[in-house]
Design a protein around this motif. Structure first.
Motif, PDB file in Angstrom:
ATOM      1  N   GLY A  61       0.520  -0.876  -0.099  1.00 44.75           N
ATOM      2  CA  GLY A  61       0.044  -0.134  -0.069  1.00 44.75           C
ATOM      3  C   GLY A  61       1.020   1.889   0.150  1.00 44.75           C
ATOM      4  N   VAL A  62       1.654   1.469   0.710  1.00 46.99           N
ATOM      5  CA  VAL A  62       2.194   2.315   0.664  1.00 46.99           C
ATOM      6  C   VAL A  62       3.335   2.625  -0.233  1.00 46.99           C
ATOM      7  N   ASN A  63       3.852   1.839  -0.979  1.00 44.66           N
ATOM      8  CA  ASN A  63       4.899   1.928  -1.870  1.00 44.66           C
ATOM      9  C   ASN A  63       4.364   2.372  -3.153  1.00 44.66           C
ATOM     10  N   ASN A  64       2.448   1.896  -3.331  1.00 43.88           N
ATOM     11  CA  ASN A  64       1.917   1.994  -4.804  1.00 43.88           C
ATOM     12  C   ASN A  64       1.563   3.537  -4.500  1.00 43.88           C
ATOM     13  N   ALA A  65       0.936   3.800  -3.134  1.00 41.96           N
ATOM     14  CA  ALA A  65      -0.263   5.459  -3.092  1.00 41.96           C
ATOM     15  C   ALA A  65       0.352   6.473  -3.353  1.00 41.96           C
ATOM     16  N   THR A  66      -0.898   7.437  -3.613  1.00 45.02           N
ATOM     17  CA  THR A  66      -0.665   8.409  -4.128  1.00 45.02           C
ATOM     18  C   THR A  66      -1.172   9.282  -2.839  1.00 45.02           C
ATOM     19  N   ILE A  67      -2.169   8.782  -2.193  1.00 45.40           N
ATOM     20  CA  ILE A  67      -2.878   9.342  -1.307  1.00 45.40           C
ATOM     21  C   ILE A  67      -2.709   7.878  -0.535  1.00 45.40           C
ATOM     22  N   LEU A  68      -2.581   8.595   1.276  1.00 47.06           N
ATOM     23  CA  LEU A  68      -2.410   7.643   1.664  1.00 47.06           C
ATOM     24  C   LEU A  68      -3.257   7.569   2.988  1.00 47.06           C
ATOM     25  N   LYS A  69      -4.074   6.805   3.741  1.00 47.55           N
ATOM     26  CA  LYS A  69      -4.700   7.447   5.160  1.00 47.55           C
ATOM     27  C   LYS A  69      -4.411   6.651   6.346  1.00 47.55           C
ATOM     28  N   ILE A  70      -4.558   6.725   7.368  1.00 46.40           N
ATOM     29  CA  ILE A  70      -3.863   6.034   8.581  1.00 46.40           C
ATOM     30  C   ILE A  70      -4.838   6.385   9.602  1.00 46.40           C
ATOM     31  N   SER A  71      -5.060   5.456  10.329  1.00 48.71           N
ATOM     32  CA  SER A  71      -6.294   6.133  11.438  1.00 48.71           C
ATOM     33  C   SER A  71      -4.959   6.203  12.475  1.00 48.71           C
ATOM     34  N   ASP A  72      -4.630   7.081  13.966  1.00 57.02           N
ATOM     35  CA  ASP A  72      -3.334   7.236  14.488  1.00 57.02           C
ATOM     36  C   ASP A  72      -4.066   6.033  15.461  1.00 57.02           C
ATOM     37  N   GLU A  73      -4.859   5.186  16.027  1.00 56.90           N
ATOM     38  CA  GLU A  73      -5.489   3.859  16.143  1.00 56.90           C
ATOM     39  C   GLU A  73      -4.088   3.200  15.382  1.00 56.90           C
ATOM     40  N   SER A  90       3.040  13.768  14.106  1.00 60.51           N
ATOM     41  CA  SER A  90       3.301  14.489  13.128  1.00 60.51           C
ATOM     42  C   SER A  90       5.136  14.142  12.905  1.00 60.51           C
ATOM     43  N   LYS A  91       5.606  13.979  13.434  1.00 56.08           N
ATOM     44  CA  LYS A  91       6.972  12.739  13.184  1.00 56.08           C
ATOM     45  C   LYS A  91       6.419  12.088  12.284  1.00 56.08           C
ATOM     46  N   SER A  92       5.214  11.215  12.036  1.00 60.36           N
ATOM     47  CA  SER A  92       4.889  10.585  10.721  1.00 60.36           C
ATOM     48  C   SER A  92       4.202  10.806   9.595  1.00 60.36           C
ATOM     49  N   LEU A  93       4.243  11.814   9.761  1.00 57.91           N
ATOM     50  CA  LEU A  93       3.978  12.663   8.279  1.00 57.91           C
ATOM     51  C   LEU A  93       4.900  13.599   7.821  1.00 57.91           C
ATOM     52  N   GLU A  94       6.241  13.799   8.273  1.00 53.08           N
ATOM     53  CA  GLU A  94       7.414  14.532   8.123  1.00 53.08           C
ATOM     54  C   GLU A  94       8.160  12.890   7.814  1.00 53.08           C
ATOM     55  N   LYS A  95       7.966  12.080   8.134  1.00 52.37           N
ATOM     56  CA  LYS A  95       8.683  10.583   7.820  1.00 52.37           C
ATOM     57  C   LYS A  95       8.032  10.202   6.522  1.00 52.37           C
ATOM     58  N   TYR A  96       7.218   9.983   6.239  1.00 52.67           N
ATOM     59  CA  TYR A  96       6.384   9.463   4.973  1.00 52.67           C
ATOM     60  C   TYR A  96       6.845  10.588   3.766  1.00 52.67           C
ATOM     61  N   ALA A  97       6.634  11.637   4.577  1.00 52.60           N
ATOM     62  CA  ALA A  97       7.208  12.469   2.560  1.00 52.60           C
ATOM     63  C   ALA A  97       8.747  12.088   2.594  1.00 52.60           C
ATOM     64  N   GLU A  98       9.051  12.162   3.884  1.00 49.65           N
ATOM     65  CA  GLU A  98      10.654  12.569   3.034  1.00 49.65           C
ATOM     66  C   GLU A  98      10.763  10.557   2.888  1.00 49.65           C
ATOM     67  N   ALA A  99      10.345  10.003   2.949  1.00 50.22           N
ATOM     68  CA  ALA A  99      10.795   9.190   2.427  1.00 50.22           C
ATOM     69  C   ALA A  99       9.874   8.562   1.165  1.00 50.22           C
ATOM     70  N   PHE A 100       9.060   8.783   0.921  1.00 49.18           N
ATOM     71  CA  PHE A 100       7.876   8.078  -0.231  1.00 49.18           C
ATOM     72  C   PHE A 100       8.006   9.743  -0.834  1.00 49.18           C
ATOM     73  N   GLU A 101       8.319   9.739  -1.912  1.00 47.52           N
ATOM     74  CA  GLU A 101       7.874  10.715  -3.244  1.00 47.52           C
ATOM     75  C   GLU A 101       6.913   9.858  -3.940  1.00 47.52           C
ATOM     76  N   ASN A 102       6.016   9.169  -4.235  1.00 48.75           N
ATOM     77  CA  ASN A 102       5.022   8.256  -4.816  1.00 48.75           C
ATOM     78  C   ASN A 102       3.945   9.024  -3.722  1.00 48.75           C
ATOM     79  N   GLU A 119       0.402  17.685   2.226  1.00 52.19           N
ATOM     80  CA  GLU A 119       0.328  17.831   0.935  1.00 52.19           C
ATOM     81  C   GLU A 119       1.835  18.231   0.172  1.00 52.19           C
ATOM     82  N   ARG A 120       1.968  17.209  -0.648  1.00 49.90           N
ATOM     83  CA  ARG A 120       3.041  16.874  -1.051  1.00 49.90           C
ATOM     84  C   ARG A 120       3.432  18.369  -2.097  1.00 49.90           C
ATOM     85  N   SER A 121       2.171  18.957  -2.738  1.00 49.27           N
ATOM     86  CA  SER A 121       2.708  20.042  -3.774  1.00 49.27           C
ATOM     87  C   SER A 121       2.912  21.372  -3.284  1.00 49.27           C
TER      88      SER A 121
END
Length: 188
Positions: A61-73, A90-102, A119-121
Motif C-alpha cells: 500500500g505505502v509503496n503504491n499510494a499517491t494518497i495514503l490514509k492511516i488512522s492514529d489507532e 507529526s513525526k509520521s507525516l514528516e517521515k512518510y513525506a521524506e521517505a516516499f516521493e510517490n 500535501e506535497r504540492s
C-alpha cells in the motif's frame, strides 16, 4: 479480478484498503493490477485488523499510494512495519513525506479529534478539528471519510475543503447504527 493483457485506459482513481489483501489470491491480483493499470491517483486506506493485516500488505500500500490514509489507532503497527519504530503523529507525516516521493497526500485521521494531513504540492500541513457528536457506532467512519475526501479532492484539488467534508461525513456516520446511512447532502 481483471484478466487481460493490456489495459490502456487511465483511471482517475484506484482505491483499496489493506484488509482486502488478507488472502494470497487478492494480494497477487491487486499487485498485478497495480503493475498493469495506469491511474492518476491511488488511494490506500491502511486498515489494520489483526490477524488479517500483514507487513507485506502495508508495504504494498505505502509503496503504491499517491494518497495514503492511516488512522492514529493504526499508526504504531504501520510505522513499525514501514520504519521499524513507533513515531508521533507529526513525526509520521514528516517521515512518510521524506521517505516516499510517490505520496502526494498523507492523511492521519484522529477519530473525534479530526484529521491531520500533508500535501506535497503545497508543502503544507493541514489540521481539521473533529465535529462534536454522540457516537453510536464507528463502523463505516473511516470508509466514509476516505470516500468523501477522494470525491472532493479529485473534483477540486482543495485539501482543506476535502478534509472538512470528510470529517463532517464521518462524524455523521458515527451517529448512526448503519455504516452507510441515508442522508440529505444539504444537511451534512
Amino acid at each position: 479480478y481483471i484478466n487481460c493483457c493490456d489495459i490502456s485506459e487511465e483511471f482517475d482513481l484506484i482505491y483499496f484498503g489493506t484488509l482486502s489483501l488478507r488472502s494470497k489470491e487478492n494480494f497477487e491480483a491487486l499487485n498485478s493490477l497495480l503493475r498493469r493499470v495506469k491511474a492518476k491517483e491511488i488511494f490506500v486506506d491502511l486498515n489494520v485488523r489483526t490477524p488479517f493485516t500483514t507487513e507485506k500488505a502495508v508495504l504494498l500500500g505505502v509503496n503504491n499510494a499517491t494518497i495514503l490514509k492511516i488512522s492514529d489507532e493504526e499508526l504504531d503497527f504501520v510505522n513499525s512495519a514501514v520504519f521499524g519504530e513507533k513515531l508521533s503523529v507529526s513525526k509520521s507525516l514528516e517521515k512518510y513525506a521524506e521517505a516516499f516521493e510517490n505520496l502526494k497526500v498523507i492523511i492521519i485521521t484522529l477519530g473525534a479529534k479530526g484529521a491531520l494531513a500533508f500535501e506535497r504540492s503545497s508543502k503544507k500541513t493541514f489540521k481539521i478539528k473533529g465535529k462534536k457528536v454522540e457516537a453510536v457506532s464507528t463502523v463505516g467512519a473511516g470508509d466514509s471519510f476516505s470516500a468523501a475526501f477522494a470525491y472532493n479532492y479529485l473534483l477540486t484539488k482543495d485539501m482543506y475543503s476535502s478534509l472538512e467534508l470528510a470529517t463532517r461525513i464521518s462524524a455523521f456516520v458515527v451517529t448512526n447504527t448503519e455504516a452507510i446511512p441515508n442522508y440529505d447532502p444539504e444537511e451534512i
